[in-house]
Motif scaffolding. Sequence first.
Motif, mmCIF file in Angstrom:
data_model
loop_
_atom_site.group_PDB
_atom_site.id
_atom_site.type_symbol
_atom_site.label_atom_id
_atom_site.label_comp_id
_atom_site.label_asym_id
_atom_site.label_seq_id
_atom_site.Cartn_x
_atom_site.Cartn_y
_atom_site.Cartn_z
ATOM 1 N N HIS A 34 -3.805 2.676 -8.971
ATOM 2 C CA HIS A 34 -3.741 3.256 -10.319
ATOM 3 C C HIS A 34 -2.702 4.367 -10.443
ATOM 4 O O HIS A 34 -2.705 5.115 -11.427
ATOM 5 N N MET A 35 -1.792 4.431 -9.492
ATOM 6 C CA MET A 35 -0.597 5.254 -9.695
ATOM 7 C C MET A 35 0.145 4.685 -10.903
ATOM 8 O O MET A 35 0.379 3.478 -10.966
ATOM 9 N N PRO A 36 0.554 5.544 -11.838
ATOM 10 C CA PRO A 36 1.240 5.046 -13.036
ATOM 11 C C PRO A 36 2.722 4.781 -12.786
ATOM 12 O O PRO A 36 3.588 5.416 -13.386
ATOM 13 N N ILE A 37 3.006 3.859 -11.893
ATOM 14 C CA ILE A 37 4.391 3.550 -11.525
ATOM 15 C C ILE A 37 4.692 2.053 -11.646
ATOM 16 O O ILE A 37 5.714 1.570 -11.185
ATOM 17 N N ASN A 72 8.803 -0.146 -4.082
ATOM 18 C CA ASN A 72 8.916 1.131 -4.779
ATOM 19 C C ASN A 72 7.676 2.002 -4.582
ATOM 20 O O ASN A 72 7.785 3.202 -4.323
ATOM 21 N N VAL A 75 7.232 5.633 -2.676
ATOM 22 C CA VAL A 75 6.521 6.815 -3.196
ATOM 23 C C VAL A 75 5.546 7.330 -2.153
ATOM 24 O O VAL A 75 5.548 8.519 -1.796
#
Lengths: 389, 389
Positions: free
Chosen positions: B244-247, B313, B317
Amino acid sequence: MNNAGIPAATDQVRRQNTALILRSLRMNGPSTRADLAKRTGLAKATVGTIIGQLDLAGAVVEDQAQASGRGRPGRPVVLTGERTIGVGLEINVDYMSAVALDLSGRERLVETRPLAAGATPEDLVSFAVALTQRLEDDGHTIVGVTAAVPGLVDRAAGIVSSAPNLHWSQVPLRDLLAARLSPGAVVSIDNDANCAALAEGSRGAAVGSPSALYLTGTVGVGAGILVEGQVLRGGSGFAGEVGHMPIGDPRVACGCGRSGCWEASIGLRAMLTAVGMAESGTPLETARAVADRAQDDASVRDGLDSLANWLGNGIAVLSNILNPSIVILGGYFVPIGTYLVPQIREIVDAKVLAAPLQETEICLSGLGIHAAATGAAEEALSVVYAGAI
Amino acid sequence: MNNAGIPAATDQVRRQNTALILRSLRMNGPSTRADLAKRTGLAKATVGTIIGQLDLAGAVVEDQAQASGRGRPGRPVVLTGERTIGVGLEINVDYMSAVALDLSGRERLVETRPLAAGATPEDLVSFAVALTQRLEDDGHTIVGVTAAVPGLVDRAAGIVSSAPNLHWSQVPLRDLLAARLSPGAVVSIDNDANCAALAEGSRGAAVGSPSALYLTGTVGVGAGILVEGQVLRGGSGFAGEVGHMPIGDPRVACGCGRSGCWEASIGLRAMLTAVGMAESGTPLETARAVADRAQDDASVRDGLDSLANWLGNGIAVLSNILNPSIVILGGYFVPIGTYLVPQIREIVDAKVLAAPLQETEICLSGLGIHAAATGAAEEALSVVYAGAI
DNA sequence: AGTATTAGTACGAGTCTTGAACTAAGTCAA
DNA sequence: TTGACTTAGTTCAAGACTCGTACTAATACT
């Protein structure tokens, strides 16, 4: 000897209990032996023995007996250790700082020196040698010295692998310091954000917090991550380089040579571009000027909104990964923090899965520009509290 | 008693050294007392005393003396503890698993049951009760039981806060289990990715690694983060919710109700959309079908390239934040991993600041679908290795 | 056959903590 | 004022643990 662990013997018991008593005195202030026994769970006889030893070592003194109601008055034991010193150093682009703490955590010396561009390791070493010599001439014993550096620090090897803003690469800073300082002190080096996080954990917003994230705000942006009061380091000690998460504006170039780094969207330069202003002095001075202008200039506030959006998104990423109890903004974020925090708060509440279950506090650091040097001094003292000395 | 720490006494010394010897036997296999003394740094006399005690407790047996060149032949001590069992359970959408390990880490029982949709906590409890009863009827002693659940697990409170794929919320699973299992066993619950990471740390790709990141790949994506062999938990135990990282792609809706979650770009459904195929059985079966098709279908390979880009990606991070020594892909990522890893490798090398200084290994899990239950069993046994029993 | 080497045990000394007993120093009640 | 009670701090012997040394045990080597 393999890595299943280390053998134990009864001398470790004494060391551990001595450190326990030191920590208890540090946390609770002056205490009678009976108080200490109650707090630590050790027998009164054991506390008495250990305090006797610490008295001989000059780490504690006994205060006047105080009436305590019924029963014999207790004689409080005070953690002094005035002569036992941990020294924290910080070198950054335009200044060097030093903080000396005694065993009770009191500041014995705080000093800052401006620096011209092109700082060398020798500048820091000379500064450290002069300062520690002064402390020693005054009769102090320095148990540890830790230097905080902005960049990738290989702590185990004692090498500053890369500090781009200082133009340093592969600098064996720990050994350079150790060669010039007294042999008794344990010398170490660390990343500046890690040190600032340690300061927050020992005397700042993160005291008592199980998990904390500290963000430094200058031209560069880095993080110190605390897990139960300890810094999260990673496989080679390079954890916390959050500025280079590829989650920023992909059109913007970063000082590291890539595009799309978070730092390129939230660092000082990105902020100034967003608000349409120029640098005016140090990062803190610049940020204060921006905060002043924001009071009457809506376009500056718009720029800060944009910054808060980038910042909030990155903090949401970090919060989903790390589940910090608290996020602390340091450096240039502090003077403009009142314009940033509400929006960050909203983004975190919207984008972090655990947000309905755990409130993550978001606050501004109150420790000022000596945060990193202070945390480094705490780290230099940690050998005592861990029972190694 | 406050939180400065716990008092120590000589009984802790024995416990610690007993655990040290158990860990050494676990790591190195059968060893003579003299070997153990060399490896642990303990005195031969101490090793002899502790082994005598473990022999009495049935945790070790002595093997035949073996010629060793000059000198008296040594008699290897073998960690058996066959009767000492840790049980790991896992419940997921369409199956439940159990793994029972003995003290030496050998599998004593592995079992999987299919589940229809709508699994209840009672399903898992009944499964656990039947299974542990069988083990106990065979004369085994169960020291611990740990259950792995996909979702937000409040381990301290023993509550499954939220497991959306199971449609569970605020389930006091630890107490439900403890009420029905034998009183002697220590019961705990944990997140499934955390448990799988523990299995990698004890018998998989992360053995000996100072820092590891394990990614589960199913419909949901989560992470177990290991720091010196321990799971990183965060302030409330919810660390690792990397899905649920907003990436991710901001246009894509996620099962959690938000848009732009990483999981919505890299989970099973996103992968199938990217390669233009449909589900065919379990996630693993589906991924195998995709891998087969990819051999001759360039558009499937293009879809996998796109997936690898999103995955790479996110891993970049995570690597900037955590500096893991190793990244392990589990679940559905494994069958298609050969199409993903080279591109992830390239992205990490390009976007991680520390990449020139530290090689981060990226590999595929070899532990299969019992990874989480196995890790949970290791965790159930950890009370012994930590010296608590 | 005697020496050298390595494994494993026995023993006494040393370190540490503990609980019980005791002394110390107050408060409180008769 | 005196004695009882309460709490602080010290003394002492017992128990737990590890250690190094000396010794016995069991091989290989000359």
